[in-house]
Scaffold this active site. Sequence first.
Site, mmCIF file in Angstrom:
data_model
loop_
_atom_site.group_PDB
_atom_site.id
_atom_site.type_symbol
_atom_site.label_atom_id
_atom_site.label_comp_id
_atom_site.label_asym_id
_atom_site.label_seq_id
_atom_site.Cartn_x
_atom_site.Cartn_y
_atom_site.Cartn_z
ATOM 1 N N VAL A 12 0.833 -1.199 0.000
ATOM 2 C CA VAL A 12 0.000 0.000 0.000
ATOM 3 C C VAL A 12 0.869 1.251 0.000
ATOM 4 C CG1 VAL A 12 -1.710 1.292 1.329
ATOM 5 C CG2 VAL A 12 -1.911 -1.188 1.127
ATOM 6 N N ARG A 150 -6.057 -3.632 -5.338
ATOM 7 C CA ARG A 150 -5.866 -5.078 -5.472
ATOM 8 C C ARG A 150 -4.415 -5.341 -5.815
ATOM 9 N NH1 ARG A 150 -9.677 -5.737 -10.360
ATOM 10 N NH2 ARG A 150 -8.636 -3.753 -10.674
ATOM 11 N N GLU A 151 -3.825 -6.325 -5.169
ATOM 12 C CA GLU A 151 -2.470 -6.717 -5.548
ATOM 13 C C GLU A 151 -2.510 -7.196 -6.992
ATOM 14 O OE1 GLU A 151 -0.619 -9.421 -2.841
ATOM 15 O OE2 GLU A 151 -1.175 -8.180 -1.134
ATOM 16 N N LYS A 200 -14.335 0.442 4.425
ATOM 17 C CA LYS A 200 -13.282 -0.496 4.005
ATOM 18 C C LYS A 200 -13.604 -1.936 4.430
ATOM 19 C CE LYS A 200 -9.685 -2.312 2.455
ATOM 20 N NZ LYS A 200 -8.293 -2.073 2.580
ATOM 21 N N GLY A 249 -13.391 -20.717 -6.899
ATOM 22 C CA GLY A 249 -11.987 -21.088 -6.744
ATOM 23 C C GLY A 249 -11.800 -21.963 -5.527
ATOM 24 N N GLY A 253 -8.225 -15.756 -0.291
ATOM 25 C CA GLY A 253 -7.142 -15.530 0.665
ATOM 26 C C GLY A 253 -6.503 -14.182 0.426
ATOM 27 N N CYS A 256 -5.595 -9.368 2.850
ATOM 28 C CA CYS A 256 -6.693 -8.517 3.350
ATOM 29 C C CYS A 256 -7.942 -9.281 3.793
ATOM 30 C CB CYS A 256 -7.089 -7.503 2.279
ATOM 31 S SG CYS A 256 -5.821 -6.276 1.995
ATOM 32 N N ARG A 324 0.693 -14.791 1.260
ATOM 33 C CA ARG A 324 -0.017 -14.633 2.533
ATOM 34 C C ARG A 324 -1.437 -15.188 2.445
ATOM 35 N NH1 ARG A 324 1.113 -8.434 3.756
ATOM 36 N NH2 ARG A 324 1.136 -8.407 1.485
HETATM 37 C C1 UDX Z 1 -8.477 -7.147 -1.891
HETATM 38 C C2 UDX Z 1 -9.555 -6.173 -2.387
HETATM 39 O O1 UDX Z 1 -10.038 -6.581 -3.668
HETATM 40 C C3 UDX Z 1 -9.016 -4.769 -2.425
HETATM 41 O O2 UDX Z 1 -10.019 -3.862 -2.856
HETATM 42 C C4 UDX Z 1 -8.571 -4.457 -1.005
HETATM 43 O O3 UDX Z 1 -8.290 -3.165 -0.751
HETATM 44 C C5 UDX Z 1 -7.444 -5.400 -0.616
HETATM 45 O O4 UDX Z 1 -7.966 -6.723 -0.647
HETATM 46 P P1 UDX Z 1 -6.397 -8.424 -2.930
HETATM 47 O O5 UDX Z 1 -6.121 -8.957 -1.560
HETATM 48 O O6 UDX Z 1 -5.259 -7.947 -3.741
HETATM 49 O O7 UDX Z 1 -7.441 -7.213 -2.868
HETATM 50 O O8 UDX Z 1 -7.093 -9.625 -3.717
HETATM 51 P P2 UDX Z 1 -8.382 -9.843 -4.631
HETATM 52 O O9 UDX Z 1 -8.056 -9.664 -6.052
HETATM 53 O O10 UDX Z 1 -9.525 -9.087 -4.110
HETATM 54 O O11 UDX Z 1 -8.605 -11.420 -4.409
HETATM 55 C C6 UDX Z 1 -8.826 -11.944 -3.084
HETATM 56 C C7 UDX Z 1 -9.027 -13.429 -3.138
HETATM 57 O O12 UDX Z 1 -10.244 -13.741 -3.797
HETATM 58 C C8 UDX Z 1 -7.944 -14.192 -3.887
HETATM 59 O O13 UDX Z 1 -7.625 -15.377 -3.190
HETATM 60 C C9 UDX Z 1 -8.583 -14.496 -5.234
HETATM 61 O O14 UDX Z 1 -8.071 -15.624 -5.868
HETATM 62 C C10 UDX Z 1 -10.031 -14.685 -4.824
HETATM 63 N N1 UDX Z 1 -10.975 -14.431 -5.926
HETATM 64 C C11 UDX Z 1 -11.115 -13.169 -6.428
HETATM 65 C C12 UDX Z 1 -11.741 -15.473 -6.430
HETATM 66 O O15 UDX Z 1 -11.629 -16.634 -5.981
HETATM 67 N N2 UDX Z 1 -12.649 -15.207 -7.423
HETATM 68 C C13 UDX Z 1 -12.819 -13.958 -7.934
HETATM 69 O O16 UDX Z 1 -13.684 -13.803 -8.839
HETATM 70 C C14 UDX Z 1 -12.028 -12.916 -7.435
#
Ligand code: UDX
Length: 423
Positions: A12, A150-151, A200, A249, A253, A256, A324
């Site tokens: 971040v 999002r990462e 958030k 999926g 994970g 966040c 993580r």
């Molecule tokens: C998340 C939020 O999206 C972001 O807005 C916030 O501020 C930080 O946390 P991030 O942790 O980068 O971002 O991951 P994200 O892309 O949201 O995916 C989270 C998890 O959900 C992953 O394990 C991903 O594989 C899973 N996922 C996501 C699914 O299984 N299906 C989807 O359609 C989308």
Amino acid sequence: MSKIAVIGTGYVGLTTGACFAHIGHDVVCADIDETKIERLNAGEIPILEPGLDDLVRDGVAEGRLTFVVGAAVAAADCEFAYLCVPTPQGDDGAADLSYIEAAASEIAAVLPADAIVVNKSTVPVGSTHVVERALQRPDVKVVSNPEFLREGSAVHDFLNPDRVVIGTEDRSTAASVASLFLGLTAPVIVTDPASAETIKYAANSFLATKLSFVNAMAAVCEAVGADINDVVLGIGTDPRIGDQFLKPGPGWGGSCFPKDTQALVHIAESAGYDFGLLKGVITANVEQFELVVDKVEAMVGGSLEGVRVAAWGLTFKANTDDLRESPALAVIARLAGRGAKVAAFDPAIHKSVNGIRVVDSAYTAAEDADVVVVLTEWDEFKWLDFQKIADLMASPRVYDTRNIIDTAAVGKLGFDIKTLGRA
Ligand code: UDX
């Protein structure tokens, strides 16, 4: 253009600092880790984040972005101090605020008069006041400005925000913070600090709820002979549901969702509300790990004892090297727990993790394997030579938890291929 100190150079902080420098501000980023700061000043980026390296290099070269050791050094001459330090999950599920408090105390003595401190870390409701107390500086306003990055697309998300949320009771402070985003097109939502902090947690918990729902629907689809891909298409076209964030999926994970959902359950509980719905969402996610392992076990004849599993994917999602709270690791631990011998491959991971044998290609992982389990949606898994994989494996079987492999094409090669949520 403003002088901004960014405290903490994790995902971040580094993205925030590099993007603010990119849109023209003078940014000084601080961290306590000396080696990290040396590497950043040399243009080395410690994380895999598309576009970030270019922004950091440009910012450093143009003199708008510098990296220093220690929050006080960065904050001494700033107009805005962005707190971007971790808020890990404490033992009781609540967020641990010690890093935020330490950062605030460190900058308190050096902040110029009338500086604005902005909390970007995800913090429990009421934390703006925690920072105010740690600062003991009545002239300094504390604002909440949560991140929604999002990462893997953090730079894009920062520069193309869906919204900018600013939590403060003071209108002119809100206007000052909003001015930092000039040039970006996004609705600005000004609200009180508690609501900004709640937004958030609500956003991440709602997204996690969406995913647990979709994963549960995938199980229903398998049971009744329906196809989750078509079901998702059918519901996602309803704008009230939306077509994003609906891919089933192996579970959700990352850094966040797990900690933020737990923290919201805890926040609600402390305030006297039992958030049963969200507890169910969290439980369903753990059940999803088990369900994937059950499916693999069924595919290989009912026992995983001594079964050789090729695990494709270790990171919590594609296009990141972040492990993580990765669902892939949760599934692999359970496979190994039931006696499977796992060889894993991930394009972004080149060393052993949690004692898992990590090999250098998807093909090597498949050698003599009884089953391939696709756990992370890396694009390159789609384009592998599946004839070669069939020849390498002890028996050609694939369980695809991300629905990325072409089942018809792979089936024609003699694979027993199963995907999550499709009969
Ligand atoms: C998340 C939020 O999206 C972001 O807005 C916030 O501020 C930080 O946390 P991030 O942790 O980068 O971002 O991951 P994200 O892309 O949201 O995916 C989270 C998890 O959900 C992953 O394990 C991903 O594989 C899973 N996922 C996501 C699914 O299984 N299906 C989807 O359609 C989308």
